[in-house]
Design a protein around this motif. Structure first.
Motif, PDB file in Angstrom:
ATOM      1  N   GLN A  12      -8.098 -10.512   6.596  1.00 41.00           N
ATOM      2  CA  GLN A  12      -9.410 -11.071   6.272  1.00 41.00           C
ATOM      3  C   GLN A  12     -10.177 -10.027   5.490  1.00 41.00           C
ATOM      4  O   GLN A  12      -9.932  -8.852   5.610  1.00 41.00           O
ATOM      5  N   LYS A  13     -11.120 -10.481   4.722  1.00 41.95           N
ATOM      6  CA  LYS A  13     -11.846  -9.567   3.857  1.00 41.95           C
ATOM      7  C   LYS A  13     -12.467  -8.402   4.632  1.00 41.95           C
ATOM      8  O   LYS A  13     -12.478  -7.274   4.188  1.00 41.95           O
ATOM      9  N   LYS A  14     -12.967  -8.699   5.813  1.00 40.04           N
ATOM     10  CA  LYS A  14     -13.643  -7.629   6.556  1.00 40.04           C
ATOM     11  C   LYS A  14     -12.658  -6.522   6.978  1.00 40.04           C
ATOM     12  O   LYS A  14     -13.077  -5.451   7.366  1.00 40.04           O
ATOM     13  N   ARG A  15     -11.388  -6.795   6.887  1.00 41.23           N
ATOM     14  CA  ARG A  15     -10.412  -5.774   7.256  1.00 41.23           C
ATOM     15  C   ARG A  15      -9.874  -5.017   6.053  1.00 41.23           C
ATOM     16  O   ARG A  15      -8.930  -4.272   6.155  1.00 41.23           O
ATOM     17  N   ILE A  16     -10.444  -5.287   4.877  1.00 46.46           N
ATOM     18  CA  ILE A  16     -10.025  -4.579   3.673  1.00 46.46           C
ATOM     19  C   ILE A  16     -11.142  -3.607   3.300  1.00 46.46           C
ATOM     20  O   ILE A  16     -12.297  -4.006   3.160  1.00 46.46           O
ATOM     21  N   HIS A  17     -10.804  -2.336   3.172  1.00 47.06           N
ATOM     22  CA  HIS A  17     -11.808  -1.313   2.891  1.00 47.06           C
ATOM     23  C   HIS A  17     -11.416  -0.592   1.607  1.00 47.06           C
ATOM     24  O   HIS A  17     -10.317  -0.748   1.103  1.00 47.06           O
ATOM     25  N   THR A  18     -12.340   0.235   1.104  1.00 48.79           N
ATOM     26  CA  THR A  18     -11.994   1.066  -0.049  1.00 48.79           C
ATOM     27  C   THR A  18     -12.002   2.528   0.376  1.00 48.79           C
ATOM     28  O   THR A  18     -12.640   2.899   1.358  1.00 48.79           O
ATOM     29  N   LYS A  19     -11.272   3.328  -0.405  1.00 44.72           N
ATOM     30  CA  LYS A  19     -11.206   4.770  -0.100  1.00 44.72           C
ATOM     31  C   LYS A  19     -12.032   5.515  -1.141  1.00 44.72           C
ATOM     32  O   LYS A  19     -13.233   5.376  -1.189  1.00 44.72           O
ATOM     33  N   GLY A  20     -11.380   6.325  -2.009  1.00 45.29           N
ATOM     34  CA  GLY A  20     -12.111   7.143  -2.985  1.00 45.29           C
ATOM     35  C   GLY A  20     -12.975   6.328  -3.938  1.00 45.29           C
ATOM     36  O   GLY A  20     -14.057   6.748  -4.322  1.00 45.29           O
ATOM     37  N   ASN A  21     -12.503   5.155  -4.333  1.00 45.62           N
ATOM     38  CA  ASN A  21     -13.300   4.333  -5.240  1.00 45.62           C
ATOM     39  C   ASN A  21     -13.008   2.859  -4.941  1.00 45.62           C
ATOM     40  O   ASN A  21     -12.131   2.534  -4.143  1.00 45.62           O
ATOM     41  N   ARG A  52     -11.471   0.595  -6.280  1.00 49.14           N
ATOM     42  CA  ARG A  52     -10.153   0.022  -6.558  1.00 49.14           C
ATOM     43  C   ARG A  52      -9.056   0.656  -5.731  1.00 49.14           C
ATOM     44  O   ARG A  52      -7.891   0.348  -5.921  1.00 49.14           O
ATOM     45  N   ASP A  53      -9.412   1.551  -4.836  1.00 48.81           N
ATOM     46  CA  ASP A  53      -8.416   2.211  -3.977  1.00 48.81           C
ATOM     47  C   ASP A  53      -8.542   1.594  -2.583  1.00 48.81           C
ATOM     48  O   ASP A  53      -9.446   1.936  -1.822  1.00 48.81           O
ATOM     49  N   LEU A  54      -7.641   0.658  -2.289  1.00 52.21           N
ATOM     50  CA  LEU A  54      -7.799  -0.166  -1.088  1.00 52.21           C
ATOM     51  C   LEU A  54      -7.034   0.396   0.103  1.00 52.21           C
ATOM     52  O   LEU A  54      -5.991   1.018  -0.036  1.00 52.21           O
ATOM     53  N   VAL A  55      -7.581   0.129   1.291  1.00 52.91           N
ATOM     54  CA  VAL A  55      -6.847   0.380   2.533  1.00 52.91           C
ATOM     55  C   VAL A  55      -7.240  -0.739   3.496  1.00 52.91           C
ATOM     56  O   VAL A  55      -8.388  -1.188   3.501  1.00 52.91           O
ATOM     57  N   THR A  56      -6.293  -1.227   4.273  1.00 56.58           N
ATOM     58  CA  THR A  56      -6.592  -2.276   5.249  1.00 56.58           C
ATOM     59  C   THR A  56      -6.397  -1.727   6.658  1.00 56.58           C
ATOM     60  O   THR A  56      -5.779  -0.679   6.852  1.00 56.58           O
ATOM     61  N   ASP A  57      -6.916  -2.477   7.625  1.00 54.82           N
ATOM     62  CA  ASP A  57      -6.674  -2.097   9.016  1.00 54.82           C
ATOM     63  C   ASP A  57      -5.171  -2.039   9.292  1.00 54.82           C
ATOM     64  O   ASP A  57      -4.714  -1.275  10.142  1.00 54.82           O
ATOM     65  N   THR A  58      -4.401  -2.868   8.576  1.00 51.67           N
ATOM     66  CA  THR A  58      -2.952  -2.887   8.797  1.00 51.67           C
ATOM     67  C   THR A  58      -2.289  -1.597   8.316  1.00 51.67           C
ATOM     68  O   THR A  58      -1.373  -1.101   8.978  1.00 51.67           O
ATOM     69  N   ASP A  59      -2.752  -1.038   7.171  1.00 55.47           N
ATOM     70  CA  ASP A  59      -2.212   0.265   6.740  1.00 55.47           C
ATOM     71  C   ASP A  59      -2.363   1.262   7.894  1.00 55.47           C
ATOM     72  O   ASP A  59      -1.430   2.017   8.194  1.00 55.47           O
ATOM     73  N   ARG A  60      -3.528   1.274   8.484  1.00 53.20           N
ATOM     74  CA  ARG A  60      -3.811   2.262   9.542  1.00 53.20           C
ATOM     75  C   ARG A  60      -2.988   1.967  10.799  1.00 53.20           C
ATOM     76  O   ARG A  60      -2.459   2.892  11.431  1.00 53.20           O
ATOM     77  N   GLY A  75       1.764   0.116  -2.036  1.00 53.69           N
ATOM     78  CA  GLY A  75       1.528  -1.142  -2.748  1.00 53.69           C
ATOM     79  C   GLY A  75       0.493  -1.983  -2.018  1.00 53.69           C
ATOM     80  O   GLY A  75       0.628  -3.212  -1.924  1.00 53.69           O
ATOM     81  N   THR A  76      -0.549  -1.323  -1.524  1.00 54.62           N
ATOM     82  CA  THR A  76      -1.550  -2.058  -0.731  1.00 54.62           C
ATOM     83  C   THR A  76      -2.224  -3.167  -1.544  1.00 54.62           C
ATOM     84  O   THR A  76      -2.528  -4.238  -1.000  1.00 54.62           O
ATOM     85  N   ALA A  77      -2.449  -2.939  -2.830  1.00 54.84           N
ATOM     86  CA  ALA A  77      -3.093  -3.992  -3.633  1.00 54.84           C
ATOM     87  C   ALA A  77      -2.219  -5.252  -3.635  1.00 54.84           C
ATOM     88  O   ALA A  77      -2.721  -6.380  -3.486  1.00 54.84           O
ATOM     89  N   SER A  78      -0.894  -5.094  -3.754  1.00 52.92           N
ATOM     90  CA  SER A  78       0.009  -6.255  -3.692  1.00 52.92           C
ATOM     91  C   SER A  78      -0.002  -6.877  -2.303  1.00 52.92           C
ATOM     92  O   SER A  78       0.011  -8.106  -2.156  1.00 52.92           O
ATOM     93  N   PHE A  79      -0.015  -6.028  -1.292  1.00 61.72           N
ATOM     94  CA  PHE A  79      -0.075  -6.501   0.101  1.00 61.72           C
ATOM     95  C   PHE A  79      -1.299  -7.397   0.299  1.00 61.72           C
ATOM     96  O   PHE A  79      -1.192  -8.505   0.851  1.00 61.72           O
ATOM     97  N   VAL A  80      -2.449  -6.949  -0.182  1.00 60.42           N
ATOM     98  CA  VAL A  80      -3.700  -7.704  -0.012  1.00 60.42           C
ATOM     99  C   VAL A  80      -3.653  -9.020  -0.793  1.00 60.42           C
ATOM    100  O   VAL A  80      -4.203 -10.025  -0.352  1.00 60.42           O
ATOM    101  N   HIS A  81      -2.966  -9.021  -1.927  1.00 59.41           N
ATOM    102  CA  HIS A  81      -2.932 -10.214  -2.786  1.00 59.41           C
ATOM    103  C   HIS A  81      -1.699 -11.086  -2.545  1.00 59.41           C
ATOM    104  O   HIS A  81      -1.398 -11.955  -3.356  1.00 59.41           O
TER     105      HIS A  81
END
Ligand code: IPD
Ligand code: CA
Ligand code: CA
Length: 262
Positions: A24-33, A35-43, A85-91
């Motif tokens: 869900q969107k609320k579980r997708i965060h950004t890091k340095g900028n 366009r640099d994504l991280v999700t709760d699932t990465d963690r 490949g988090t951007a692909s994971f999210v999409h």
């Protein structure tokens, strides 16, 4: 060791797939900028891998993308990219993977890369070859640019590189090769060269965890890895992985490359 790493990579992939279904969107965060994504699932995936390593190899060091370096004086270190490949994971695109490398005194000795969407498990041990789901891998024999399929990536643009970025090199190389590919996962790019699907791949701005496993899989499949000047300072000075036959031809396009990544 290899069986342990294969097992945790597959379990980590199952955790990631389950997380992707609930994304869900609320579980997708950004890091340095932005366009640099991280999700709760990465963690969550990284936490799973680290906890299994701490159970089985408590004395070994760990360097994970999301949690950084552990405090360890061991000559062994696991290097983890929980989702490359988090951007692909999210999409909901298929090109992402779990990447785990084991280094001894800074040199890769065991590597696994698992792509859940394909159920593809790549693995290698130093001196023992590289495999995909039990089948030995070998790089392609292609030695002419016009017949080659070459991969690349653009983290340099997400990192804000302006004049000295990959667009310059793409515009030099793209007109000369059969085609380019951009899969969005450096670990998978290395594995695709290892299996002979890509003939080469390069990128300018990667981190150690992006390539810790992929480099061993590629070299054990008979390929060659250097920085963009032909040296060993990858990924700090860029990275080129190839079937070997095309390597020096491709490096010529980077002779004026300036390293901006520290
Ligand atoms: C990214 C992928 C991508 C590369 C980026 C990396 P992430 O990793 O490897 O191929 O172009 O530079 O950051 O952020 O999805 O783990
Ligand atoms: Ca990565
Ligand atoms: Ca990642």
């Amino acid at each position: 060791m290899i069986e342990f790493m294969k097992s945790i990579a597959k379990q980590a992939g199952a955790i990631a797939l389950a997380g992707q279904l609930e994304l869900q969107k609320k579980r997708i965060h950004t890091k340095g900028n932005a366009r640099d994504l991280v999700t709760d699932t990465d963690r969550a995936v990284e936490e799973f891998i680290c906890s299994r390593i701490r159970e089985e190899y408590p004395q070994y060091g760990i360097f994970g993308e999301e949690t950084g370096k552990s405090d360890s004086s061991s000559e062994y270190c696991f290097i983890i990219d929980p989702i490359d490949g988090t951007a692909s994971f999210v999409h909901n695109l298929p090109n992402w993977c779990v990447s785990i490398g084991l280094h001894k005194n800074g040199e890769p000795i065991v590597a696994v890369v698992y792509q859940p969407s394909m159920n593809d498990l790549y693995y290698a041990e130093k001196g023992k070859g590289a495999y995909l789901n039990g089948t030995k891998l070998h790089v392609s024999a292609c030695d002419t640019l016009v017949e080659s399929i070459v991969g690349t990536g653009f983290f340099c643009l997400r990192a804000g590189w302006k004049e000295e970025n990959n667009l310059k090199y793409v515009s030099r190389i793209a007109p000369l090769v059969c085609d380019l590919r951009k899969y969005g996962s450096a670990a998978l790019d290395a594995c695709l060269v290892a299996r002979g699907s890509l003939d080469a791949w390069w990128e300018l701005c990667l981190a150690p965890y992006d390539i810790a496993a992929g480099v061993l899989i590629l070299t054990e499949a008979g390929g060659r890895i250097t920085d963009l000047h032909g040296g060993t300072e990858f990924p700090q000075k860029g990275i080129m992985g190839s079937n070997g036959a095309l390597h020096s031809t491709l490096l010529k396009f980077f002779e004026d490359h300036q390293d901006l990544h520290s």
